[in-house]
Scaffold this motif. Structure first.
Motif, mmCIF file in Angstrom:
data_model
loop_
_atom_site.group_PDB
_atom_site.id
_atom_site.type_symbol
_atom_site.label_atom_id
_atom_site.label_comp_id
_atom_site.label_asym_id
_atom_site.label_seq_id
_atom_site.Cartn_x
_atom_site.Cartn_y
_atom_site.Cartn_z
ATOM 1 N N SER A 109 26.203 25.116 37.328
ATOM 2 C CA SER A 109 26.787 25.621 36.079
ATOM 3 C C SER A 109 25.909 26.704 35.437
ATOM 4 C CB SER A 109 26.975 24.473 35.084
ATOM 5 O OG SER A 109 25.716 23.954 34.741
ATOM 6 N N HIS A 139 26.892 29.861 42.767
ATOM 7 C CA HIS A 139 28.163 29.162 42.581
ATOM 8 C C HIS A 139 28.918 29.794 41.406
ATOM 9 C CE1 HIS A 139 29.952 25.174 43.834
ATOM 10 N NE2 HIS A 139 30.867 25.758 43.080
ATOM 11 N N TYR A 140 28.191 29.967 40.322
ATOM 12 C CA TYR A 140 28.766 30.578 39.112
ATOM 13 C C TYR A 140 29.239 32.002 39.430
ATOM 14 C CZ TYR A 140 29.150 31.792 34.145
ATOM 15 O OH TYR A 140 29.606 32.174 32.917
ATOM 16 N N ASN A 165 32.547 32.040 41.324
ATOM 17 C CA ASN A 165 33.692 31.738 40.450
ATOM 18 C C ASN A 165 34.023 32.954 39.602
ATOM 19 O OD1 ASN A 165 34.150 29.109 41.246
ATOM 20 N ND2 ASN A 165 32.674 28.255 39.807
ATOM 21 N N ASP A 166 32.986 33.525 39.024
ATOM 22 C CA ASP A 166 33.141 34.615 38.080
ATOM 23 C C ASP A 166 33.670 35.899 38.743
ATOM 24 O OD1 ASP A 166 32.809 35.370 35.460
ATOM 25 O OD2 ASP A 166 30.897 36.376 35.868
ATOM 26 N N ASP A 189 24.417 30.195 34.739
ATOM 27 C CA ASP A 189 25.115 31.467 34.979
ATOM 28 C C ASP A 189 24.378 32.377 35.963
ATOM 29 O OD1 ASP A 189 23.109 32.392 33.376
ATOM 30 O OD2 ASP A 189 24.405 33.165 31.785
#
Ligand code: GLP
Length: 263
Positions: free
Chosen positions: A91, A97-98, A101-102, A93
């Motif tokens: 999670s 992974h973040y 997603n972004d 930023d």
């Protein structure tokens, strides 16, 4: 052939690497997206090996556009990302992974159950590496592996070393990588010093490889990768041995190539 992108070939015997030199980052991003899009269009259940970093951001934007225009469907696509910082919560930023997603997953119709990024928060990181390797192998590698390149020639987080490391593994990041990546963090001390990365075997198992690079700060790494000897001190140089690899780079990143000739 269009004037804003020219194919180059190596006169080096045995090298299969195709290089597309693009006028600018915009063209590079569109051409790279077209290559990934062709894999998705050919097989709606394809597995995409994906990369983070600033280089593929424009490519992801173009893929999002192709989805929005109804040209691409990602609903059955599977993804396996290259690497993740360790330790770092997904999670955060700054986590990869973040980033994914972004920059991509939140904007397309991918099923998040089909998305895989190494777990940078695993209680047992070596076990997480083993499980990730099993995922790659159970899947028989990826249909296309997207790569950026570090200024020191790293791919994923396979840093220069005395030997190539095959399986997914935990990496001690080099000073040069920590420095290069500190631009995304508030301060250099915040950059994790370790990472978990797909190894060279997982990358080489991909049916196709696409490496994107732009900017003068990648010119040395690109020249060494394509024209130098195959050595673990320039991890990307192993790609000279891959049967289907395409580099899509801009003129600045191509500026130190000596041997490559227009097709
Ligand atoms: C990081 C990533 C690599 C990436 C490299 C280059 O270290 N682990 O996968 O290719 O940075 O990043 P950029 O594209 O931002 O130059």
């Amino acid at each position: 052939m269009s004037a804003n992108a020219i194919w180059y070939v190596s006169p080096k015997k045995g090298s299969n690497v195709k290089v597309l030199v693009c006028k600018d980052y915009d063209i590079l991003s569109r051409r790279a997206a077209a290559l990934v899009a062709s894999v998705v269009a050919d097989d709606p259940k394809a597995t995409l090996g994906l990369a983070t970093g600033s280089s593929p951001v424009g490519m992801y934007q173009n893929l999002i556009k192709l989805y929005e225009d109804g040209i691409l469907d990602f609903s059955k696509i599977k993804t396996i990302n290259l690497d993740e910082y360790y330790p770092l919560d997904p999670s955060n930023d700054q986590s990869y992974h973040y980033f994914m997603n972004d920059n991509l997953f939140d904007h397309i119709n991918i099923d998040k159950n089909n998305v895989h990024v190494p777990d940078g928060n695993a209680a047992d990181i070596n076990k997480a590496a083993e499980e990730y390797e099993k995922l790659i192998n159970d899947n028989n590698g990826t249909d296309i592996q997207v790569l950026g390149i570090g200024q020191n020639g790293h791919i994923g987080f396979n840093e220069p070393a005395d030997t190539f490391v095959g399986p997914t593994h935990v990496v001690e990041l080099t000073e040069s990588t920590i420095k290069a990546n500190s631009r995304f963090f508030d301060k250099i001390e915040d950059v994790p010093t370790k990472a978990i990365s797909m190894g060279i075997a997982g990358i080489m198992k991909a049916k196709k490889v696409l490496l994107v690079a732009n900017g003068e700060n990648k010119a040395d790494a690109i020249a060494k990768t394509l024209e130098g000897p195959i050595t673990p001190h320039v991890p990307a140089s192993i790609l000279q041995l891959h049967p289907d690899v395409t580099f899509i780079i801009d003129e600045a990143a191509a500026s130190k190539l000596q041997e490559y000739r227009p097709e």
